[in-house]
Each structure stands twice: as structure tokens, then as C-alpha cells.
Design a protein around this motif. Structure first.
Motif, PDB file in Angstrom:
ATOM      1  N   TYR A  57       0.791  -1.226   0.000  1.00  0.00           N
ATOM      2  CA  TYR A  57       0.000   0.000   0.000  1.00  0.00           C
ATOM      3  C   TYR A  57       0.829   1.283   0.000  1.00  0.00           C
ATOM      4  N   LYS A  61       0.879   4.871  -2.596  1.00  0.00           N
ATOM      5  CA  LYS A  61      -0.242   4.727  -3.529  1.00  0.00           C
ATOM      6  C   LYS A  61      -1.357   5.678  -3.108  1.00  0.00           C
ATOM      7  N   ASP A  62      -2.117   6.130  -4.092  1.00  0.00           N
ATOM      8  CA  ASP A  62      -3.236   7.004  -3.775  1.00  0.00           C
ATOM      9  C   ASP A  62      -4.429   6.175  -3.315  1.00  0.00           C
ATOM     10  N   TRP A  63      -5.544   6.868  -3.035  1.00  0.00           N
ATOM     11  CA  TRP A  63      -6.729   6.230  -2.459  1.00  0.00           C
ATOM     12  C   TRP A  63      -7.256   5.122  -3.366  1.00  0.00           C
ATOM     13  N   THR A  64      -7.338   5.382  -4.654  1.00  0.00           N
ATOM     14  CA  THR A  64      -7.878   4.388  -5.584  1.00  0.00           C
ATOM     15  C   THR A  64      -6.947   3.184  -5.702  1.00  0.00           C
ATOM     16  N   LYS A  86      -4.828   2.039  -3.562  1.00  0.00           N
ATOM     17  CA  LYS A  86      -4.848   1.251  -2.331  1.00  0.00           C
ATOM     18  C   LYS A  86      -6.056   0.318  -2.304  1.00  0.00           C
ATOM     19  N   HIS A  87      -7.213   0.818  -2.726  1.00  0.00           N
ATOM     20  CA  HIS A  87      -8.397  -0.035  -2.762  1.00  0.00           C
ATOM     21  C   HIS A  87      -8.247  -1.150  -3.796  1.00  0.00           C
ATOM     22  N   HIS A 143     -18.810   0.293  -0.088  1.00  0.00           N
ATOM     23  CA  HIS A 143     -18.329   1.087  -1.216  1.00  0.00           C
ATOM     24  C   HIS A 143     -19.448   1.897  -1.878  1.00  0.00           C
TER      25      HIS A 143
END
Length: 422
Positions: free
Chosen positions: A301, A304-307, A309-310, A352
Motif C-alpha cells: 500500500y 499509492k493514492d486512495w484508488t 490502495k483499494h 463502497h
């Protein structure tokens, strides 16, 4: 008679300084620490014997060697063999998710109390059974449930199962997968599980790495692990008994120590040291595992940005599909009904999709009642069997048999988003 003059005191040579006696060596302290070390080693040895007596499924010392069956020794009764590559066989179940693998073997059951299928790629929700026949009752087929964890089968102790007698004439593995996806078999092993093999496996487990789980923050989930509470209790009992024995022995050795004054202090420090060492030994692997899990998490992780990471998370496939579905949803919150065979995926899909009005049943994979579905509602299907869609008629059929008018907004592999219409 005239006496000679007395010389001044400054001219009288001073006597040579006395050499200080050598410092006494505290023999008792060294012996005390040595006794504590021996006590710790003896306690560890006795705890190991207790563990083996508690867990060994067979003989302590067996002349039998491990039996292994490679992919070429495994036959397919139900399902399909996709191919063999690098010593691994890849199988696919039937469309119903059923797969049965058989092994034609003959060996004495009492010499091999543990069977281990080296299988990977099993999805969550897979049901597994081990089946076998013996010459003790050749017409009776015995079976026992196996445990699937993290996509793999855990070793099964069959020594105490009904029917594990005589000579095994053959055994099989029956798998019921929730989705007909391929899985991989490396080998099958029958273990005598003597004392040395068991200790070797425990040492291997101790040094092996296990990825992060929901329970990793407070415990280790090792198969066949000795109950921690019983291990701590045994260690404390042995410590107290050994301390009492050593204290009595030291009582008669008080010529080395001033017993009434210093012995309680020595035993206080020694007991605290033994307790700390024992606790550190019990927690060492857990601490090492957490450190390695933190490093792995950072690698997955980090930066990495939010997207991203998901997408890198365990439900990354679900998140990617939700992002496609979100682009087709209206800007204002709407009613969405979620269908998935896995409870975790249902709850994560709802997470989500908030702040929409999301409906799902955490305890059941049953589809929603068609009476509560209205035009304008959305139906999100993710890895759910039994859902059919007729694009020509724009009709969706639920596993219950109910038919609804719907437009397909997003259709992906095994997943879809539908908008119900009048």
C-alpha cells in the motif's frame, strides 16, 4: 653517655603499603544464575514432552517414512485435468463446482495418522471431504470433513476417525467450490507424525511467514498448535516447583550466602528474569510476524493514492466493479439491492456504495424478495450463481424463479448492475 641525635621524621622511611587482599569471588551468584538457566532449560524440555504427549496422533518413534503421491498418481473422477506444469497439476471442477480426485494406494492406516493435500487456489466457501476404504471393511466408504483456510486444505489427523483401521485401499478428495474456478494440486502426503517430524513441522511453522489476518493483532492461528493457556500454565507450574526445589537446596548451602538477608532478593530477581524470558519466548514469533506483516503492508500500500490502495486490497476486484457501477448510478442516492454468495463481499459492496440506500442480508445469500423491488431500484450482482438475463427481452431471472424487467447497465465477468424497469 651521649645519645645520637634523632633524625627528623621526614627522613624516616615509611613502611611499604600493604597489598589489599584479592576481592572475593561470589561463587554463590554464579551458581545461582547457572541453576536458573538449567531450570529454564529443564522447564522447556518438560513442556516439549507434555506438548508431544498431548498432540502426537501416532507412535513417538515410527519406522515408517513419509509417503507422497505426485500429480501423475492422482486420477480425476469428477472434473477436468487442465494440464501439468512444473510438477503441479491444474484441475477444473464441473459447472456445478464439484470435483473429485482419487488416489489408488495401499498402506497400513495405523502407521500414517495424518493426510495432507497440498492444494492452492480454493475460493472461500469451498466444502471439502476426505473419503477412504480399508480392507477392514472394504464395502464401507468412510468420510470426514476437511478445513479450508486461505485457499488451502489444512492437514487432517485421521488416526482417531471411525474406520481408519487395517490397510487403506484408496482414498479420494471431494470438493464443492462455490464457483467453477480452477485450482492447483502439488502432491498428497501421508505422514507418520512421530516426535521428530512433529517438532520439525512446529519449527518450520515457527519460522514461516503468515500474511495479515483479522486475528493477527492478538494471536497466531497455527493448525495443531498447543493451547497457549495450557502451555503458560505448565510453564508456571514447572517454574514454581523448580523454584521451590532450588530454594530448598540453596537453604542448605547458606555458607556461600547470607541466606536470611540476600536470598529473597536473589529469588525475586531470578523469578522476574525467568518470567520475562518465558513471556518473550512465547511472544517472539508473534512480534516477528507482526513486523513482517507491517513490512508487507507497506510494500503493498505504500506510496499509492486512495484508488490504488483499494485496488490492491483483498476486495480489489469488487472495488473495480463498484467503480464501473458507480459511473452508471444517478447523482442522488438511490435504492440498491446487493446479491453475492459471500457475506464479506455483500458487506464490502454496501460499504463502497454508501451513501446510497443499500440493502443486503449479512446472514443469508438468498436473493431479495421480488415483492419489495420496484421500478427505479438497482440490483447489483457480484459472483452470484443462478442469475440469468435475457438481453432481447430485457428480463432478469432470480435464483428463486422470479422474473423482473431490467436494463443491464454494467455487465462484467460474473457481475452485473441492473436497473429495474416497469
Amino acid at each position: 653517655m651521649t645519645l645520637p641525635p634523632v633524625p627528623p621524621s621526614s627522613s624516616i622511611p615509611s613502611p611499604p603499603p600493604e597489598t589489599p587482599p584479592p576481592a572475593a569471588v561470589n561463587v554463590a551468584s554464579g551458581r545461582f544464575l547457572g541453576a536458573l538457566l538449567l531450570l529454564f532449560i529443564a522447564s522447556l524440555f518438560i513442556c516439549t514432552l507434555v506438548y508431544l504427549a498431548w498432540t502426537l496422533p501416532g507412535a513417538w518413534f515410527s519406522n515408517a517414512s513419509i509417503k507422497a503421491w505426485l500429480p501423475q498418481n492422482i486420477a480425476v473422477a469428477r472434473g477436468t485435468l487442465i494440464g501439468v506444469e512444473s510438477g503441479q497439476a491444474h484441475f477444473a471442477p464441473e459447472t456445478t463446482g464439484l470435483a473429485v480426485l482419487t488416489v489408488n494406494a495401499r498402506f497400513p492406516a495405523r502407521d500414517y495418522p495424518v493426510l495432507d493435500w497440498d492444494i492452492s487456489g480454493l475460493p472461500d466457501g469451498t466444502a471439502a471431504k476426505l473419503l477412504w476404504r480399508t480392507d477392514y471393511a472394504p464395502n464401507a466408504q468412510r468420510q470426514v470433513d476437511l478445513v479450508v483456510e486461505n485457499g488451502r486444505l489444512l492437514p487432517m489427523t485421521v488416526a482417531h476417525q471411525i474406520g481408519w483401521l487395517g490397510n487403506v485401499l484408496g482414498f479420494a478428495l471431494a470438493l464443492q467450490l462455490p464457483t467453477p474456478q480452477p485450482f492447483t494440486v502439488t502432491n498428497v502426503r501421508a505422514h507418520p507424525m512421530g516426535a521428530f517430524e512433529t517438532l520439525g513441522l512446529r519449527i518450520k511453522e515457527w519460522s514461516s511467514f503468515v500474511g495479515w489476518r483479522g486475528t493477527s493483532i492478538y494471536q497466531l492461528d497455527d493448525p495443531g498448535a498447543f493451547p497457549l493457556s495450557l502451555l503458560i500454565l505448565a510453564a508456571l507450574v514447572l517454574l514454581l516447583l523448580g523454584a521451590a526445589a532450588l530454594l530448598l537446596w540453596r537453604r542448605w548451602q547458606d555458607r556461600f550466602l547470607d541466606f536470611p538477608r540476600t536470598m529473597p532478593r536473589y529469588w525475586l530477581y531470578g523469578g522476574m528474569a525467568l518470567l520475562c524470558i518465558s513471556w518473550m519466548v512465547l511472544d517472539a514469533r508473534w512480534t516477528i510476524q507482526l513486523a513482517r506483516q507491517v513490512a508487507q503492508t507497506r510494500q503493498v500500500y505504500g506510496s499509492k493514492d486512495w484508488t490504488q490502495k483499494h485496488l490492491a486490497a483483498e476486495d480489489g476486484e469488487l472495488f473495480a466493479f463498484i467503480e464501473k457501477a458507480r459511473a452508471e448510478l444517478p447523482a442522488t442516492p438511490t435504492r440498491i439491492f446487493i446479491m453475492s454468495e459471500v457475506a464479506y463481499l455483500r458487506s464490502r459492496a454496501a460499504y463502497h456504495l454508501y451513501p446510497n440506500q443499500v440493502y443486503y442480508d449479512l446472514n443469508s445469500a438468498q436473493p431479495p424478495d421480488a415483492r419489495f423491488l420496484h421500478p427505479g431500484d438497482y440490483l447489483l450482482v457480484f459472483q452470484q450463481r443462478g442469475v440469468q438475463y435475457d438481453a432481447a427481452k430485457k428480463k432478469i431471472r432470480l435464483p428463486t424463479g422470479a422474473e423482473l424487467s431490467a436494463n443491464a447497465k454494467v455487465i462484467d465477468a460474473g457481475s452485473a448492475l441492473f436497473e429495474l424497469t416497469p
